[in-house]
Motif scaffolding. Structure first.
Motif, PDB file in Angstrom:
ATOM      1  N   PRO A  63       0.817  -1.232   0.000  1.00  0.00           N
ATOM      2  CA  PRO A  63       0.000   0.000   0.000  1.00  0.00           C
ATOM      3  C   PRO A  63       0.845   1.275   0.000  1.00  0.00           C
ATOM      4  O   PRO A  63       0.475   2.270  -0.617  1.00  0.00           O
ATOM      5  CB  PRO A  63      -0.830  -0.099   1.274  1.00  0.00           C
ATOM      6  CG  PRO A  63      -0.883  -1.538   1.572  1.00  0.00           C
ATOM      7  CD  PRO A  63       0.417  -2.109   1.094  1.00  0.00           C
ATOM      8  N   ILE A  64       1.973   1.228   0.666  1.00  0.00           N
ATOM      9  CA  ILE A  64       2.854   2.400   0.677  1.00  0.00           C
ATOM     10  C   ILE A  64       3.437   2.642  -0.698  1.00  0.00           C
ATOM     11  O   ILE A  64       3.470   3.780  -1.188  1.00  0.00           O
ATOM     12  CB  ILE A  64       3.963   2.226   1.742  1.00  0.00           C
ATOM     13  CG1 ILE A  64       3.337   2.205   3.135  1.00  0.00           C
ATOM     14  CG2 ILE A  64       5.003   3.336   1.634  1.00  0.00           C
ATOM     15  CD1 ILE A  64       4.283   1.818   4.233  1.00  0.00           C
ATOM     16  N   ILE A  65       3.876   1.583  -1.356  1.00  0.00           N
ATOM     17  CA  ILE A  65       4.444   1.720  -2.703  1.00  0.00           C
ATOM     18  C   ILE A  65       3.376   2.195  -3.686  1.00  0.00           C
ATOM     19  O   ILE A  65       3.636   3.054  -4.532  1.00  0.00           O
ATOM     20  CB  ILE A  65       5.068   0.385  -3.164  1.00  0.00           C
ATOM     21  CG1 ILE A  65       6.298   0.075  -2.315  1.00  0.00           C
ATOM     22  CG2 ILE A  65       5.435   0.431  -4.638  1.00  0.00           C
ATOM     23  CD1 ILE A  65       6.877  -1.300  -2.547  1.00  0.00           C
ATOM     24  N   VAL A  66       2.184   1.656  -3.578  1.00  0.00           N
ATOM     25  CA  VAL A  66       1.100   2.036  -4.480  1.00  0.00           C
ATOM     26  C   VAL A  66       0.637   3.468  -4.204  1.00  0.00           C
ATOM     27  O   VAL A  66       0.234   4.185  -5.120  1.00  0.00           O
ATOM     28  CB  VAL A  66      -0.068   1.026  -4.372  1.00  0.00           C
ATOM     29  CG1 VAL A  66      -1.301   1.527  -5.074  1.00  0.00           C
ATOM     30  CG2 VAL A  66       0.359  -0.316  -4.946  1.00  0.00           C
ATOM     31  N   SER A  67       0.711   3.919  -2.959  1.00  0.00           N
ATOM     32  CA  SER A  67       0.248   5.277  -2.665  1.00  0.00           C
ATOM     33  C   SER A  67       1.239   6.352  -3.100  1.00  0.00           C
ATOM     34  O   SER A  67       0.857   7.514  -3.199  1.00  0.00           O
ATOM     35  CB  SER A  67      -0.101   5.448  -1.199  1.00  0.00           C
ATOM     36  OG  SER A  67       0.790   4.838  -0.353  1.00  0.00           O
TER      37      SER A  67
END
Length: 183
Positions: free
Chosen positions: A146-150
């Motif tokens: 989720p951090i990478i995608v955000s």
């Protein structure tokens, strides 16, 4: 599966037509300068939507699918059906396509006076929180994904602030010129 693919293609293909029809609806209330400026939004809406689909698909292929397959660790044999694969891909890529519209929405709302770059800066932490929630909803349960995608979502929000500030400065300059001409 075919209906899902046809639905996504229909959305992508009709988005410029829908934007043009919306523009034709508001066109009578615009000046000639505003008409030319707002007409430029139509291709941008389509390009950002398609760009969001592409980025979402690249994220899916490079990050999400390998993560899900790594959970197996040789214990199971993966079997994909085309229907479930495409449904999963669309569940991942469609939010990307919608979120990639944020810069155009911010520019439009700034141009009609409903949004300011100062307000966008003020609510930045809340917007980031919402974007992280969206990223968490479209990724598998993991801490890193989720951090990478955000990260692209955050970049889009910052680009939106910059574009909103550009539109706002132009709007303020026109207002200032109008006020000086009246004086």
């Amino acid at each position: 599966m075919w209906f899902t693919i046809a639905g996504i293609m229909a959305i992508a293909a009709t988005l410029p037509i829908l934007a043009f029809q919306l523009w034709m609806f508001i066109k009578p209330g615009l000046t000639s300068r505003e008409r030319r400026a707002s007409l430029a939004y139509i291709p941008a809406i389509f390009l950002l939507f398609v760009g969001g689909l592409v980025v979402g698909y690249i994220m899916f292929i490079n990050l999400i699918l390998p993560f899900l397959l790594s959970l197996n660790d040789g214990t199971f044999v993966e079997m994909f059906t085309a229907e479930k694969y495409f449904k999963f891909v669309f569940r991942i890529t469609l939010p990307f396509a919608i979120i990639f519209e944020i810069p155009i929405i911010a520019m439009f709302l700034t141009s009609i006076g409903l949004l300011t770059p100062a307000f966008m800066r003020k609510i930045r932490k809340y917007a980031y929180f919402v974007l992280i929630i969206v990223a968490t909803m479209v990724t598998p349960p993991d801490f890193i994904l989720p951090i990478i995608v955000s990260i692209p979502f955050f970049l889009l929000y910052e680009i939106s602030i910059y574009l909103s500030a550009t539109v706002y400065r132009k709007k303020e300059k026109k207002h200032q010129e109008f006020m000086e001409a009246e004086a």
